[in-house]
Design a protein around this motif. Structure first.
Motif, PDB file in Angstrom:
ATOM      1  N   GLN A 114      61.460  13.841  44.965  1.00 50.59           N
ATOM      2  CA  GLN A 114      61.630  13.935  46.243  1.00 50.59           C
ATOM      3  C   GLN A 114      60.860  15.149  47.001  1.00 50.59           C
ATOM      4  OE1 GLN A 114      65.576  14.183  46.835  1.00 50.59           O
ATOM      5  NE2 GLN A 114      65.849  12.055  47.247  1.00 50.59           N
ATOM      6  N   LEU A 115      60.250  14.864  48.169  1.00 44.23           N
ATOM      7  CA  LEU A 115      59.253  16.142  48.840  1.00 44.23           C
ATOM      8  C   LEU A 115      60.499  16.593  49.601  1.00 44.23           C
ATOM      9  CD1 LEU A 115      56.917  17.673  49.538  1.00 44.23           C
ATOM     10  CD2 LEU A 115      56.482  16.080  51.321  1.00 44.23           C
ATOM     11  N   LYS A 116      60.873  18.125  49.434  1.00 46.98           N
ATOM     12  CA  LYS A 116      61.805  18.545  50.023  1.00 46.98           C
ATOM     13  C   LYS A 116      61.403  19.812  50.824  1.00 46.98           C
ATOM     14  CE  LYS A 116      65.108  17.461  46.503  1.00 46.98           C
ATOM     15  NZ  LYS A 116      66.217  17.472  45.635  1.00 46.98           N
ATOM     16  N   GLN A 117      62.302  20.212  52.007  1.00 46.19           N
ATOM     17  CA  GLN A 117      61.987  21.439  52.690  1.00 46.19           C
ATOM     18  C   GLN A 117      62.986  22.467  52.292  1.00 46.19           C
ATOM     19  OE1 GLN A 117      59.450  22.505  55.057  1.00 46.19           O
ATOM     20  NE2 GLN A 117      60.385  24.340  55.003  1.00 46.19           N
ATOM     21  N   GLY A 118      62.831  23.547  51.763  1.00 42.02           N
ATOM     22  CA  GLY A 118      63.890  24.582  51.421  1.00 42.02           C
ATOM     23  C   GLY A 118      63.509  25.998  52.186  1.00 42.02           C
ATOM     24  N   ALA A 134      70.839  23.879  51.931  1.00 37.86           N
ATOM     25  CA  ALA A 134      69.893  24.510  52.786  1.00 37.86           C
ATOM     26  C   ALA A 134      68.284  23.708  52.489  1.00 37.86           C
ATOM     27  CB  ALA A 134      69.529  25.750  52.099  1.00 37.86           C
ATOM     28  N   THR A 135      68.389  22.508  51.771  1.00 39.65           N
ATOM     29  CA  THR A 135      67.332  21.906  51.646  1.00 39.65           C
ATOM     30  C   THR A 135      67.267  20.472  52.356  1.00 39.65           C
ATOM     31  OG1 THR A 135      67.898  20.802  49.554  1.00 39.65           O
ATOM     32  CG2 THR A 135      66.481  22.924  49.338  1.00 39.65           C
ATOM     33  N   HIS A 136      66.253  19.985  52.954  1.00 39.94           N
ATOM     34  CA  HIS A 136      66.062  18.783  53.759  1.00 39.94           C
ATOM     35  C   HIS A 136      65.146  17.818  52.924  1.00 39.94           C
ATOM     36  CE1 HIS A 136      68.544  20.773  56.756  1.00 39.94           C
ATOM     37  NE2 HIS A 136      67.595  21.643  56.825  1.00 39.94           N
ATOM     38  N   ILE A 137      65.671  16.589  53.029  1.00 43.76           N
ATOM     39  CA  ILE A 137      64.728  15.606  52.078  1.00 43.76           C
ATOM     40  C   ILE A 137      63.669  15.128  53.191  1.00 43.76           C
ATOM     41  CG2 ILE A 137      64.634  13.485  50.719  1.00 43.76           C
ATOM     42  CD1 ILE A 137      67.621  14.251  49.729  1.00 43.76           C
ATOM     43  N   ILE A 138      62.398  15.338  52.984  1.00 46.03           N
ATOM     44  CA  ILE A 138      61.344  14.833  53.848  1.00 46.03           C
ATOM     45  C   ILE A 138      60.924  13.413  53.284  1.00 46.03           C
ATOM     46  CG2 ILE A 138      59.205  15.356  54.552  1.00 46.03           C
ATOM     47  CD1 ILE A 138      59.797  18.123  54.121  1.00 46.03           C
ATOM     48  N   LYS A 139      60.781  13.293  52.144  1.00 45.58           N
ATOM     49  CA  LYS A 139      60.351  11.929  51.640  1.00 45.58           C
ATOM     50  C   LYS A 139      60.373  11.556  50.147  1.00 45.58           C
ATOM     51  CE  LYS A 139      55.752   9.736  51.206  1.00 45.58           C
ATOM     52  NZ  LYS A 139      54.252   9.621  51.538  1.00 45.58           N
ATOM     53  N   ASN A 140      60.806  10.403  49.899  1.00 44.70           N
ATOM     54  CA  ASN A 140      60.844   9.996  48.740  1.00 44.70           C
ATOM     55  C   ASN A 140      59.864   9.676  47.962  1.00 44.70           C
ATOM     56  OD1 ASN A 140      63.910  10.133  48.225  1.00 44.70           O
ATOM     57  ND2 ASN A 140      64.069   8.298  49.543  1.00 44.70           N
ATOM     58  N   LEU A 141      59.366   9.999  46.787  1.00 40.78           N
ATOM     59  CA  LEU A 141      58.060   9.708  46.339  1.00 40.78           C
ATOM     60  C   LEU A 141      57.930   8.755  45.116  1.00 40.78           C
ATOM     61  CD1 LEU A 141      57.180  13.551  45.670  1.00 40.78           C
ATOM     62  CD2 LEU A 141      56.425  11.918  47.486  1.00 40.78           C
ATOM     63  N   ASP A 142      56.948   8.220  44.892  1.00 40.27           N
ATOM     64  CA  ASP A 142      56.763   7.064  43.905  1.00 40.27           C
ATOM     65  C   ASP A 142      57.016   7.751  42.185  1.00 40.27           C
ATOM     66  OD1 ASP A 142      56.424   5.142  45.725  1.00 40.27           O
ATOM     67  OD2 ASP A 142      54.444   5.441  45.792  1.00 40.27           O
ATOM     68  N   GLU A 143      56.488   8.955  42.113  1.00 43.80           N
ATOM     69  CA  GLU A 143      56.616   9.496  40.877  1.00 43.80           C
ATOM     70  C   GLU A 143      58.041   9.808  40.364  1.00 43.80           C
ATOM     71  OE1 GLU A 143      54.979  10.766  43.375  1.00 43.80           O
ATOM     72  OE2 GLU A 143      52.917   9.937  42.586  1.00 43.80           O
ATOM     73  N   HIS A 144      58.297   9.853  39.110  1.00 41.12           N
ATOM     74  CA  HIS A 144      59.637  10.032  38.511  1.00 41.12           C
ATOM     75  C   HIS A 144      59.844  11.423  37.703  1.00 41.12           C
ATOM     76  CE1 HIS A 144      61.344   6.204  39.243  1.00 41.12           C
ATOM     77  NE2 HIS A 144      60.081   5.597  39.269  1.00 41.12           N
ATOM     78  N   GLY A 190      59.802  27.198  52.023  1.00 38.04           N
ATOM     79  CA  GLY A 190      58.714  26.175  52.475  1.00 38.04           C
ATOM     80  C   GLY A 190      58.862  24.857  51.526  1.00 38.04           C
ATOM     81  N   MET A 191      58.059  23.926  51.633  1.00 36.29           N
ATOM     82  CA  MET A 191      58.119  22.753  50.825  1.00 36.29           C
ATOM     83  C   MET A 191      58.034  22.770  49.590  1.00 36.29           C
ATOM     84  SD  MET A 191      56.552  19.787  53.631  1.00 36.29           S
ATOM     85  CE  MET A 191      54.923  20.382  53.797  1.00 36.29           C
ATOM     86  N   PHE A 192      58.561  21.881  48.818  1.00 33.27           N
ATOM     87  CA  PHE A 192      58.471  21.660  47.218  1.00 33.27           C
ATOM     88  C   PHE A 192      58.976  20.235  46.902  1.00 33.27           C
ATOM     89  CE2 PHE A 192      62.906  22.800  47.693  1.00 33.27           C
ATOM     90  CZ  PHE A 192      63.449  21.905  47.177  1.00 33.27           C
ATOM     91  N   ILE A 193      58.428  19.999  45.690  1.00 29.13           N
ATOM     92  CA  ILE A 193      58.707  18.651  44.861  1.00 29.13           C
ATOM     93  C   ILE A 193      60.006  18.965  44.024  1.00 29.13           C
ATOM     94  CG2 ILE A 193      58.193  16.715  43.628  1.00 29.13           C
ATOM     95  CD1 ILE A 193      55.317  17.233  44.906  1.00 29.13           C
ATOM     96  N   GLY A 194      60.904  18.049  44.360  1.00 29.22           N
ATOM     97  CA  GLY A 194      62.132  18.434  43.289  1.00 29.22           C
ATOM     98  C   GLY A 194      62.920  16.949  42.947  1.00 29.22           C
ATOM     99  N   CYS A 195      63.507  17.045  41.958  1.00 28.96           N
ATOM    100  CA  CYS A 195      64.423  15.811  41.303  1.00 28.96           C
ATOM    101  C   CYS A 195      65.492  15.470  42.374  1.00 28.96           C
ATOM    102  CB  CYS A 195      64.838  16.289  40.048  1.00 28.96           C
ATOM    103  SG  CYS A 195      65.723  14.731  39.308  1.00 28.96           S
TER     104      CYS A 195
END
Length: 175
Positions: A67-71, A48-58, A74-79
């Motif tokens: 990664q910035l994801k859409q669930g 159910a989540t879509h990856i919007i963008k890979n981030l530089d942070e770890h 709404g949007m959230f940051i996840g591993c």
């Protein structure tokens, strides 16, 4: 063999070994353990989540990229290593200075619903499921003496309404 014959693919629950059955919820189809309610294992059939963008942070837990994801909510940051690592970054919830009128233990906090609209709920969720859709204000109702009201402007004046379902008294505070 006919192309219309079904090939039954049986999958077993990794927790108890019982067979998994296809079930439906408002989020869609999923596999659930046939031994429910003694085993509550669930497996979604689609992500159910879509990856919007890979981030530089770890990730601070497993050091994989975030990664910035859409669930669903709404949007959230996840591993990026999900489901092996379930680290997520949550927005800081705005805490309101009002205690929950239902449990009287926790404060009310601003949250975002699935549609992105803000609502106010008890910080003790899921034990307490109290919610409001208007911002609560710490002010005493003159009729039932509840300490929480909501406010809205009507014809240029601020009208307060008691949040208690048994009261819902509306009043204008004279200045």
């Amino acid at each position: 063999m006919s192309i219309f014959q079904s090939k039954k693919h049986a999958e077993n629950c990794p927790e108890c070994g019982a067979s998994l059955q296809m079930k439906r919820s408002k989020q869609g189809l999923f596999l659930g353990c046939s031994a429910y309610p003694s085993c509550d294992y669930l497996k979604p059939l689609h992500n159910a989540t879509h990856i919007i963008k890979n981030l530089d942070e770890h990730c601070p837990e497993c050091h994989n990229p975030l990664q910035l994801k859409q669930g669903n909510y709404g949007m959230f940051i996840g591993c990026s290593n999900y489901p092996d690592c379930d680290f997520t970054v949550h927005d800081e919830t705005e805490e309101i200075e009002c205690f929950c009128p239902q449990c009287d233990e926790n404060k009310l906090v601003a949250r975002q619903g699935r549609s992105g609209k803000t609502f106010y709920g008890c910080a003790g969720y899921p034990q307490c499921r109290f919610t409001l859709f208007s911002k609560p204000i710490q002010k005493e109702c003159p009729l039932c003496h509840s300490h929480i009201v909501t406010a809205k402007k009507v014809r240029g004046k601020k009208v307060y309404t008691c949040i208690m379902p048994s009261c819902q008294h509306s009043f204008i505070e004279e200045e």
